[in-house]
Design an enzyme around this catalytic site. Structure first.
Site, mmCIF file in Angstrom:
data_model
loop_
_atom_site.group_PDB
_atom_site.id
_atom_site.type_symbol
_atom_site.label_atom_id
_atom_site.label_comp_id
_atom_site.label_asym_id
_atom_site.label_seq_id
_atom_site.Cartn_x
_atom_site.Cartn_y
_atom_site.Cartn_z
ATOM 1 N N GLY A 181 0.810 -1.214 0.000
ATOM 2 C CA GLY A 181 0.000 0.000 0.000
ATOM 3 C C GLY A 181 0.841 1.260 0.000
ATOM 4 O O GLY A 181 0.314 2.358 0.054
ATOM 5 N N THR A 182 2.138 1.097 -0.074
ATOM 6 C CA THR A 182 3.059 2.236 -0.097
ATOM 7 C C THR A 182 3.002 2.905 -1.460
ATOM 8 O O THR A 182 3.037 2.229 -2.480
ATOM 9 C CB THR A 182 4.496 1.755 0.193
ATOM 10 O OG1 THR A 182 4.516 1.115 1.469
ATOM 11 C CG2 THR A 182 5.479 2.901 0.184
ATOM 12 N N THR A 183 2.933 4.237 -1.486
ATOM 13 C CA THR A 183 2.931 4.955 -2.758
ATOM 14 C C THR A 183 4.283 5.623 -2.975
ATOM 15 O O THR A 183 5.053 5.810 -2.048
ATOM 16 C CB THR A 183 1.823 6.027 -2.805
ATOM 17 O OG1 THR A 183 2.021 6.958 -1.740
ATOM 18 C CG2 THR A 183 0.453 5.406 -2.686
ATOM 19 N N SER A 215 -1.376 -1.389 -4.740
ATOM 20 C CA SER A 215 -2.318 -0.327 -5.073
ATOM 21 C C SER A 215 -1.891 0.952 -4.373
ATOM 22 O O SER A 215 -1.370 0.911 -3.259
ATOM 23 C CB SER A 215 -3.741 -0.692 -4.631
ATOM 24 O OG SER A 215 -4.641 0.340 -5.018
ATOM 25 N N PHE A 243 -6.324 1.403 -1.455
ATOM 26 C CA PHE A 243 -7.050 0.147 -1.265
ATOM 27 C C PHE A 243 -8.536 0.340 -0.968
ATOM 28 O O PHE A 243 -9.213 -0.611 -0.611
ATOM 29 C CB PHE A 243 -6.388 -0.692 -0.169
ATOM 30 C CG PHE A 243 -5.237 -1.487 -0.690
ATOM 31 C CD1 PHE A 243 -5.443 -2.680 -1.349
ATOM 32 C CD2 PHE A 243 -3.944 -1.035 -0.548
ATOM 33 C CE1 PHE A 243 -4.386 -3.418 -1.864
ATOM 34 C CE2 PHE A 243 -2.873 -1.758 -1.046
ATOM 35 C CZ PHE A 243 -3.094 -2.952 -1.702
ATOM 36 N N HIS A 252 -6.085 16.469 0.975
ATOM 37 C CA HIS A 252 -5.549 15.543 1.973
ATOM 38 C C HIS A 252 -5.092 16.322 3.195
ATOM 39 O O HIS A 252 -4.968 17.542 3.147
ATOM 40 C CB HIS A 252 -4.355 14.750 1.412
ATOM 41 C CG HIS A 252 -4.747 13.688 0.453
ATOM 42 N ND1 HIS A 252 -4.883 13.926 -0.887
ATOM 43 C CD2 HIS A 252 -5.041 12.385 0.639
ATOM 44 C CE1 HIS A 252 -5.242 12.803 -1.488
ATOM 45 N NE2 HIS A 252 -5.354 11.859 -0.588
ATOM 46 N N HIS A 253 -4.777 15.602 4.245
ATOM 47 C CA HIS A 253 -4.300 16.208 5.490
ATOM 48 C C HIS A 253 -2.995 16.979 5.254
ATOM 49 O O HIS A 253 -2.277 16.728 4.281
ATOM 50 C CB HIS A 253 -4.094 15.129 6.560
ATOM 51 C CG HIS A 253 -3.195 14.022 6.128
ATOM 52 N ND1 HIS A 253 -1.828 14.065 6.277
ATOM 53 C CD2 HIS A 253 -3.474 12.848 5.519
ATOM 54 C CE1 HIS A 253 -1.297 12.963 5.793
ATOM 55 N NE2 HIS A 253 -2.277 12.206 5.319
ATOM 56 N N LYS A 313 0.544 15.188 4.519
ATOM 57 C CA LYS A 313 0.777 14.334 3.345
ATOM 58 C C LYS A 313 1.930 14.895 2.525
ATOM 59 O O LYS A 313 1.961 16.065 2.198
ATOM 60 C CB LYS A 313 -0.481 14.235 2.484
ATOM 61 C CG LYS A 313 -0.327 13.264 1.329
ATOM 62 C CD LYS A 313 -1.642 12.734 0.895
ATOM 63 C CE LYS A 313 -1.544 11.727 -0.223
ATOM 64 N NZ LYS A 313 -0.917 10.477 0.169
ATOM 65 N N GLY A 316 -0.978 9.620 -4.931
ATOM 66 C CA GLY A 316 -0.958 8.411 -5.754
ATOM 67 C C GLY A 316 -2.308 8.135 -6.386
ATOM 68 O O GLY A 316 -2.399 7.675 -7.528
ATOM 69 N N THR A 317 -3.372 8.441 -5.665
ATOM 70 C CA THR A 317 -4.717 8.233 -6.209
ATOM 71 C C THR A 317 -4.984 9.172 -7.380
ATOM 72 O O THR A 317 -5.544 8.761 -8.394
ATOM 73 C CB THR A 317 -5.770 8.432 -5.107
ATOM 74 O OG1 THR A 317 -5.502 7.497 -4.058
ATOM 75 C CG2 THR A 317 -7.179 8.235 -5.634
#
Length: 189
Positions: free
Chosen positions: A41-43, A67, A70, A99-100, A103, A109-110
């Site tokens: 799950g690491t980007t 991904s 997830f 995002h927060h 980040k 990444g999304t």
């Protein structure tokens, strides 16, 4: 509790990694060498790191799932954006993500995955990335043209959706031994 990845991984049925992009490739190569299937799950993993992970996976016959997000919902959101792009070929497209404020990657990444699904780059589709407060993740794609606008939005209100997707992936990949690094989309089809 563990200072040694091999000790920790030896106890796992499937290794799930949401560590730093620097540590992830090494962790997953270790897991694959041990014959452990894994979920990433690491980007932000660079191409060299991805090549190493894929080679280690193929050489060991381990299997993995990767991904940048997830969340089942965000993956459906990306597919919806792709469908809208196909149906609205002459519409302008822009993206907004929030995002927060801690980040590090921008765009996320999304957002990059959404662009890739649309076959575009951030130079072709503007991405407005906001970093504020404690927002977990909001993504919107806006289509404008023909005197109308269509907006689709996904909002993560808890990190539970990411954990649930990672656990779904771990269950899915647990019995595989195909030497392939799979995309999360394969899990939710």
């Amino acid at each position: 509790m563990f200072n040694d990845a091999q000790k920790a991984f030896s106890l796992a049925d499937v290794v799930i990694d949401f560590s730093t992009k620097e540590a992830c490739a090494e962790n997953m190569c270790t897991a694959a060498a041990m014959g452990k299937n894994f979920v990433i799950g690491t980007t932000g993993i660079n191409e060299d790191g991805l090549k190493k992970i894929k080679a280690a996976t193929a050489n060991s016959n381990a299997s993995g799932v990767i991904s940048g997000n997830f969340s089942v919902g965000v993956n459906v959101f990306i597919e919806t954006a792709r469908l809208l792009q196909q149906r609205l070929p002459n519409y302008e497209i822009e993206m907004i993500e929030v995002h927060h404020n801690q980040k590090k990657d921008s765009p996320s990444g999304t957002a990059l995955r959404t662009l890739a699904a649309l076959g575009k780059t951030k130079e072709q589709i503007p991405v407005h990335a906001l970093r504020m407060g404690d927002v977990i993740g909001d993504h919107s794609v806006i289509f404008a043209g023909n005197s109308e606008r269509i907006e689709i939005t996904h909002r993560a209100t808890s990190r539970k959706c990411f954990a649930q997707g990672a656990l779904l992936s771990a269950k899915w990949v647990n019995e595989k031994r195909d030497g392939i690094l799979h995309d999360f989309r394969e899990v939710i089809v």
